[in-house]
Design an enzyme around this catalytic site. Structure first.
Site, PDB file in Angstrom:
ATOM      1  N   LYS A   1       0.845  -1.200   0.000  1.00  0.00           N
ATOM      2  CA  LYS A   1       0.000   0.000   0.000  1.00  0.00           C
ATOM      3  C   LYS A   1       0.883   1.255   0.000  1.00  0.00           C
ATOM      4  CE  LYS A   1      -3.773  -2.477   2.304  1.00  0.00           C
ATOM      5  NZ  LYS A   1      -4.675  -2.525   3.486  1.00  0.00           N
TER       6      LYS A   1
ATOM      7  N   TYR B   1     -12.030  -3.276  -3.416  1.00  0.00           N
ATOM      8  CA  TYR B   1     -12.565  -3.356  -2.051  1.00  0.00           C
ATOM      9  C   TYR B   1     -14.096  -3.396  -2.028  1.00  0.00           C
ATOM     10  CZ  TYR B   1      -8.004  -2.741   0.206  1.00  0.00           C
ATOM     11  OH  TYR B   1      -6.709  -2.925   0.670  1.00  0.00           O
TER      12      TYR B   1
ATOM     13  N   PHE C   1     -15.747   2.679   7.045  1.00  0.00           N
ATOM     14  CA  PHE C   1     -14.387   3.109   6.707  1.00  0.00           C
ATOM     15  C   PHE C   1     -14.110   3.082   5.203  1.00  0.00           C
ATOM     16  CE2 PHE C   1     -14.171  -1.469   7.788  1.00  0.00           C
ATOM     17  CZ  PHE C   1     -13.586  -1.992   6.634  1.00  0.00           C
TER      18      PHE C   1
ATOM     19  N   ARG D   1      -1.058 -14.883   3.966  1.00  0.00           N
ATOM     20  CA  ARG D   1      -1.926 -14.243   4.975  1.00  0.00           C
ATOM     21  C   ARG D   1      -1.294 -14.365   6.366  1.00  0.00           C
ATOM     22  NH1 ARG D   1      -6.314 -10.820   3.956  1.00  0.00           N
ATOM     23  NH2 ARG D   1      -7.304 -11.588   5.842  1.00  0.00           N
TER      24      ARG D   1
ATOM     25  N   THR E   1      -5.329  -7.890  10.551  1.00  0.00           N
ATOM     26  CA  THR E   1      -5.708  -6.619   9.916  1.00  0.00           C
ATOM     27  C   THR E   1      -5.320  -5.433  10.797  1.00  0.00           C
ATOM     28  OG1 THR E   1      -7.551  -7.767   8.868  1.00  0.00           O
ATOM     29  CG2 THR E   1      -7.664  -5.358   8.941  1.00  0.00           C
TER      30      THR E   1
ATOM     31  N   ARG F   1       2.812  -6.973   9.216  1.00  0.00           N
ATOM     32  CA  ARG F   1       2.106  -5.873   9.894  1.00  0.00           C
ATOM     33  C   ARG F   1       2.590  -5.727  11.332  1.00  0.00           C
ATOM     34  NH1 ARG F   1      -3.812  -7.454   7.411  1.00  0.00           N
ATOM     35  NH2 ARG F   1      -3.741  -6.162   5.524  1.00  0.00           N
TER      36      ARG F   1
ATOM     37  N   ASN G   1      -2.015  -0.124   7.256  1.00  0.00           N
ATOM     38  CA  ASN G   1      -1.443  -1.440   7.607  1.00  0.00           C
ATOM     39  C   ASN G   1      -0.565  -2.039   6.510  1.00  0.00           C
ATOM     40  OD1 ASN G   1      -3.451  -2.243   5.883  1.00  0.00           O
ATOM     41  ND2 ASN G   1      -4.565  -3.488   7.375  1.00  0.00           N
TER      42      ASN G   1
ATOM     43  N   HIS H   1      -1.732  -5.553   1.397  1.00  0.00           N
ATOM     44  CA  HIS H   1      -2.929  -6.357   1.132  1.00  0.00           C
ATOM     45  C   HIS H   1      -2.490  -7.721   0.629  1.00  0.00           C
ATOM     46  CE1 HIS H   1      -6.735  -7.720  -0.566  1.00  0.00           C
ATOM     47  NE2 HIS H   1      -5.993  -8.170  -1.569  1.00  0.00           N
TER      48      HIS H   1
ATOM     49  N   GLU I   1      -8.922 -10.732  -7.864  1.00  0.00           N
ATOM     50  CA  GLU I   1      -8.026  -9.587  -7.690  1.00  0.00           C
ATOM     51  C   GLU I   1      -6.906  -9.580  -8.743  1.00  0.00           C
ATOM     52  OE1 GLU I   1      -8.901  -9.500  -2.878  1.00  0.00           O
ATOM     53  OE2 GLU I   1      -6.930 -10.132  -3.577  1.00  0.00           O
TER      54      GLU I   1
HETATM   55  P1  IDP Z   1      -7.405  -7.476   5.390  1.00  0.00           P
HETATM   56  O1  IDP Z   1      -6.641  -6.407   4.628  1.00  0.00           O
HETATM   57  O2  IDP Z   1      -6.611  -7.981   6.560  1.00  0.00           O
HETATM   58  O3  IDP Z   1      -7.941  -8.564   4.493  1.00  0.00           O
HETATM   59  P2  IDP Z   1     -10.136  -6.463   5.525  1.00  0.00           P
HETATM   60  O4  IDP Z   1     -11.096  -6.710   6.644  1.00  0.00           O
HETATM   61  O5  IDP Z   1     -10.398  -7.151   4.227  1.00  0.00           O
HETATM   62  O6  IDP Z   1      -8.664  -6.751   6.056  1.00  0.00           O
HETATM   63  O7  IDP Z   1     -10.130  -4.890   5.296  1.00  0.00           O
HETATM   64  C1  IDP Z   1      -9.506  -4.348   4.147  1.00  0.00           C
HETATM   65  C2  IDP Z   1      -8.698  -3.142   4.549  1.00  0.00           C
HETATM   66  O8  IDP Z   1      -9.584  -2.132   5.023  1.00  0.00           O
HETATM   67  C3  IDP Z   1      -7.734  -3.365   5.725  1.00  0.00           C
HETATM   68  O9  IDP Z   1      -6.498  -3.920   5.320  1.00  0.00           O
HETATM   69  C4  IDP Z   1      -7.566  -1.961   6.261  1.00  0.00           C
HETATM   70  O10 IDP Z   1      -6.661  -1.193   5.440  1.00  0.00           O
HETATM   71  C5  IDP Z   1      -8.961  -1.395   6.048  1.00  0.00           C
HETATM   72  N1  IDP Z   1      -9.779  -1.519   7.268  1.00  0.00           N
HETATM   73  C6  IDP Z   1     -10.383  -2.635   7.740  1.00  0.00           C
HETATM   74  N2  IDP Z   1     -11.060  -2.378   8.874  1.00  0.00           N
HETATM   75  C7  IDP Z   1     -10.878  -1.053   9.109  1.00  0.00           C
HETATM   76  C8  IDP Z   1     -11.329  -0.176  10.148  1.00  0.00           C
HETATM   77  O11 IDP Z   1     -12.048  -0.565  11.075  1.00  0.00           O
HETATM   78  N3  IDP Z   1     -10.914   1.129  10.047  1.00  0.00           N
HETATM   79  C9  IDP Z   1     -10.132   1.584   9.019  1.00  0.00           C
HETATM   80  N4  IDP Z   1      -9.691   0.790   8.020  1.00  0.00           N
HETATM   81  C10 IDP Z   1     -10.065  -0.509   8.073  1.00  0.00           C
HETATM   82 MG    MG Z   2      -9.418  -8.527   3.017  1.00  0.00          MG
END
Ligand code: IDP
Ligand code: MG
Length: 152
Positions: free
Chosen positions: A10, A50, A58, A86, A92, A103, A113, A116, A127
């Protein structure tokens, strides 16, 4: 089983000049980079990528973040690499990510974070197709590939 995963560094990872360190972890683990490109992605592509989060509070911040600078989009290949990557990426929320994960070692904020990675074979296929043409995926053998032990 050989799998391909979509991995994206990212904008904060690229701007913090962490790309090399993160790529090294995948290479050192024995995974293969099948494709890689630096891109500044459009809002349209970010929203498609996304889409599953489009109703989340968010979502706008997430799309703002991912379009705020360059990303390094990659396809990484290896034995059962989707779940492996993963696990290497970690939780996350980086505050909950184990030390030793990407992370857990380089991030502190869910909204920044740094990486992805596809969460399933179905997501990986979707994707990869969003970000790459088939002609951009490089198929090549690694010198040590035939040494991989296959379960009988
Ligand atoms: P992942 O990246 O670990 O698969 P996901 O739940 O798919 O996590 O969420 C996608 C991305 O959205 C996360 O990597 C993070 O950048 C963002 N994200 C997820 N939850 C939140 C939140 O509660 N606040 C802000 N950003 C979030
Ligand atoms: Mg995800």
């Amino acid at each position: 089983m050989k799998e391909m995963s979509f991995v994206m560094l990212k904008p904060d990872a690229v701007l913090r000049r962490l790309s090399g360190k993160v790529i090294s972890r995948f290479e050192e683990r024995g995974l293969k980079i099948a494709a890689a490109k630096m891109m500044i992605i459009t809002r349209d592509l970010a929203e498609k990528h996304y889409a599953e989060h489009s109703q989340k509070p968010f979502f706008k911040d997430l799309v703002d973040y991912i379009t705020s600078g360059p990303v390094l989009a990659m396809v990484i290949e290896g034995e059962e690499c989707i779940s492996l990557i993963r696990r290497m990426v970690g939780a996350t929320n980086p505050k909950e990510a184990d030390l030793g994960t990407i992370r857990g070692d380089y991030a502190i904020d869910t909204g920044r974070n740094i990486i992805h990675a596809s969460d399933s074979a179905k997501s990986a296929e979707r994707e990869i197709a969003l970000f790459f043409n088939d002609s951009e995926l490089c198929s090549y053998p690694l010198p040590d590939e035939e040494l991989v032990y296959e379960e009988p």
